[in-house]
Motif scaffolding. Sequence first.
Motif, PDB file in Angstrom:
ATOM      1  N   LEU A  21     -60.366  -4.189  28.467  1.00  0.00           N
ATOM      2  CA  LEU A  21     -58.862  -3.093  28.239  1.00  0.00           C
ATOM      3  C   LEU A  21     -59.670  -1.843  28.028  1.00  0.00           C
ATOM      4  O   LEU A  21     -60.777  -1.633  27.153  1.00  0.00           O
ATOM      5  CB  LEU A  21     -58.441  -3.529  27.094  1.00  0.00           C
ATOM      6  N   ASP A  34     -56.018   1.631  27.009  1.00  0.00           N
ATOM      7  CA  ASP A  34     -55.226   0.496  26.504  1.00  0.00           C
ATOM      8  C   ASP A  34     -54.129   0.147  27.988  1.00  0.00           C
ATOM      9  O   ASP A  34     -53.354   0.132  27.789  1.00  0.00           O
ATOM     10  CB  ASP A  34     -54.273   1.308  25.699  1.00  0.00           C
ATOM     11  N   GLN A  35     -54.947   0.194  29.075  1.00  0.00           N
ATOM     12  CA  GLN A  35     -54.927  -0.648  30.259  1.00  0.00           C
ATOM     13  C   GLN A  35     -55.918  -1.244  30.894  1.00  0.00           C
ATOM     14  O   GLN A  35     -56.906  -0.635  30.804  1.00  0.00           O
ATOM     15  CB  GLN A  35     -54.372   0.251  31.170  1.00  0.00           C
ATOM     16  N   TRP A  36     -55.260  -2.191  31.504  1.00  0.00           N
ATOM     17  CA  TRP A  36     -56.329  -3.376  32.011  1.00  0.00           C
ATOM     18  C   TRP A  36     -57.097  -2.538  33.404  1.00  0.00           C
ATOM     19  O   TRP A  36     -56.494  -2.192  34.370  1.00  0.00           O
ATOM     20  CB  TRP A  36     -55.831  -4.531  32.480  1.00  0.00           C
ATOM     21  N   SER A  37     -58.277  -2.978  34.129  1.00  0.00           N
ATOM     22  CA  SER A  37     -58.470  -2.590  34.909  1.00  0.00           C
ATOM     23  C   SER A  37     -60.346  -3.080  34.862  1.00  0.00           C
ATOM     24  O   SER A  37     -60.376  -4.348  34.110  1.00  0.00           O
ATOM     25  CB  SER A  37     -59.229  -1.282  35.088  1.00  0.00           C
ATOM     26  N   SER A 107     -49.839  -9.687  27.458  1.00  0.00           N
ATOM     27  CA  SER A 107     -50.470  -8.768  28.606  1.00  0.00           C
ATOM     28  C   SER A 107     -50.786 -10.859  28.798  1.00  0.00           C
ATOM     29  O   SER A 107     -51.213 -10.646  30.508  1.00  0.00           O
ATOM     30  CB  SER A 107     -50.968  -8.122  29.260  1.00  0.00           C
TER      31      SER A 107
END
Length: 221
Positions: A21, A34-37, A107
């Motif tokens: 995250l 705050d986004q998934w990669s 999520s």
Amino acid sequence: MAGYAKSQASDKVTNSRILVLGYDNNAALGRVKDQWSVACPPLHAAWLDAIGPGDWFAKTLIEKVPSGDTIGLVPCAISGEKIETFMKSGGSKYNWIVNRAKIAQQSGGVIDGIIFLQGESNNGDTSWPGKVKTLVNDLKTDLQLGDVPFIAGELLYSSSCAGHNKLVNQLPSQIKNCYVVSASGLVVDPSDTYWKLHFSHDSQVILGKRFAEKMIQALGW
């Protein structure tokens, strides 16, 4: 622990089943806060370009995860901060940790455990184990985690904070399902000539693997 030693090419070999995250916006990695990669160091602040224990923790743990599953890392370390910074009562970063953990849960993620290495800024503070206990209990309650494993790491034996390990090793007697990872044999990063507190690159790799081995044991995998 955010890490200090610079990451190397071998650390940047990714696995599509290990996600992170975003800690901040990192244009070089195409990472968004705050986004998934897909996980690749640095897991924490972009400017550090450092390796921490989370990198090889996940790479070791993934070998025990069923082929269809993934690991999601939620890094929440801030260099040089006392434990008080992260506490629910009076701390400025508790809600930040909870909010990031909730993003993972919302999520579809399940938080199976917590790894932790902190203490240099609270070196020798006898109230520290109790504060860590309070922090862990608050997190488990507010995130509805139950008694997931909490694994703490020792500080470098060669550093001025080595004596704090006596307090680190008190944690299992105060926190349910708590374990300690040894720093035996690990060394300071040669570029850390001022603080002499930070683990070397290879020591971070070993430390991450030790965290993973302890988590595997704690989860019964």
